[in-house]
Design an enzyme around this catalytic site. Structure first.
Site, PDB file in Angstrom:
ATOM      1  N   ASN A 111      -1.850  21.500  26.472  1.00  0.00           N
ATOM      2  CA  ASN A 111      -1.837  20.353  27.387  1.00  0.00           C
ATOM      3  C   ASN A 111      -3.258  19.957  27.799  1.00  0.00           C
ATOM      4  O   ASN A 111      -3.456  19.236  28.761  1.00  0.00           O
ATOM      5  CB  ASN A 111      -0.987  20.666  28.626  1.00  0.00           C
ATOM      6  CG  ASN A 111      -1.495  21.883  29.380  1.00  0.00           C
ATOM      7  OD1 ASN A 111      -2.533  22.448  29.031  1.00  0.00           O
ATOM      8  ND2 ASN A 111      -0.794  22.287  30.423  1.00  0.00           N
ATOM      9  N   GLU A 146      -5.311  23.642  34.862  1.00  0.00           N
ATOM     10  CA  GLU A 146      -4.196  22.861  34.332  1.00  0.00           C
ATOM     11  C   GLU A 146      -4.422  21.368  34.620  1.00  0.00           C
ATOM     12  O   GLU A 146      -5.294  21.013  35.413  1.00  0.00           O
ATOM     13  CB  GLU A 146      -2.896  23.331  35.009  1.00  0.00           C
ATOM     14  CG  GLU A 146      -2.538  24.796  34.724  1.00  0.00           C
ATOM     15  CD  GLU A 146      -1.851  25.009  33.365  1.00  0.00           C
ATOM     16  OE1 GLU A 146      -2.009  24.162  32.467  1.00  0.00           O
ATOM     17  OE2 GLU A 146      -1.169  26.040  33.223  1.00  0.00           O
TER      18      GLU A 146
END
Ligand code: GLP
Length: 240
Positions: free
Chosen positions: A135, A142
């Protein structure tokens, strides 16, 4: 960002090794920012082979790692401290006391983050090695982590937990939280070397290189670094 495409993961590792070796040879006191994951394993094997064959010394080299699972002690086989020892350090003449990583079992999160931030500011890195999450995450930053972030504790996303579960006996054993170096600190390294191998990284590589610079894709920030090299094998670079 300088992009180097290689035919496979082996060539990616060999090229990355030359970048690291040049630094270690030109400065035996260099500070290396290191990473875990499957991607840098080939590079670490090249470093070990070269040490055995040519005696390249790491006696004065210092290393600082990106991240560590919260709750795992250094002796835990899935901790990143253990990973670094088993896959690299134990084969070299590096001093264990010169290898730094967050303490996964620190009781006080804020104190541990402050300790690591101080250490990073006192030890400017000559290079920071990075892998790439599917991702677009770097270290354990993140999507939507602020670009200005420093060392912090993160809640890992379900996808990252699933991706990393292959290294554990069961997905329920994967820690849900981790300490990670922040994006601001990754960007402070003098040079950045990011590696990507395999078709499952192709989307993330495309967004890293060609996409908008956005916190939604943490690695896209690397477009702003003045000295960043991305080495991607043909599968990882297939969407470019
Ligand atoms: C983990 C690590 C990252 C690493 C990523 C990709 O999330 N914290 O630093 O880059 O996995 O791992 P792999 O190289 O195994 O694909």
């Amino acid at each position: 960002m300088k992009l180097i495409k290689t035919k496979d993961g082996e060539e990616m590792s060999a090229k990355a090794f030359h970048v690291i070796k040049d630094i270690v040879k030109s400065n035996p006191y260099a500070v290396l920012g290191l990473a875990t994951g499957t991607t840098p394993l080939g590079l670490y094997r090249c470093i070990i082979e070269d040490y055995k064959e040519n005696g390249t010394s790491y006696q004065h080299i210092r290393t600082v790692n990106l991240d560590e699972y919260q709750g795992l002690p250094k002796s835990h086989p899935q901790s990143y401290a253990y990973f670094m020892r088993e896959n690299l350090f134990r084969y070299l003449d590096i001093e264990e006391s010169n290898t730094y990583i967050e303490n996964g079992t620190a009781q006080n999160e804020a104190e541990e983050c402050a300790r690591y931030n101080k250490l990073l500011s006192e030890m400017p890195r000559d290079i920071q090695l990075l892998g790439l999450g599917r991702n677009g995450h770097i270290a354990f930053n993140e999507p939507f982590t602020p670009f200005g972030s420093k060392t912090h504790v993160v809640d890992l996303t379900e996808n990252t937990i699933k991706d990393n579960a292959r290294l554990f006996d069961d997905i329920s054993e994967v820690p849900r939280k981790a300490f990670t170096m922040g994006i601001k600190q990754i960007m402070h390294a003098k040079q950045i070397l990011i590696l990507a191998s395999g078709v499952n990284k192709a989307d993330a590589v495309y967004k890293t290189v060609c996409g908008e610079v956005t916190e939604e894709v943490p690695a896209s920030v690397l477009q702003l670094h003045p000295n960043c090299i991305l080495i991607a094998d043909s599968e990882a670079a297939s969407k470019l």
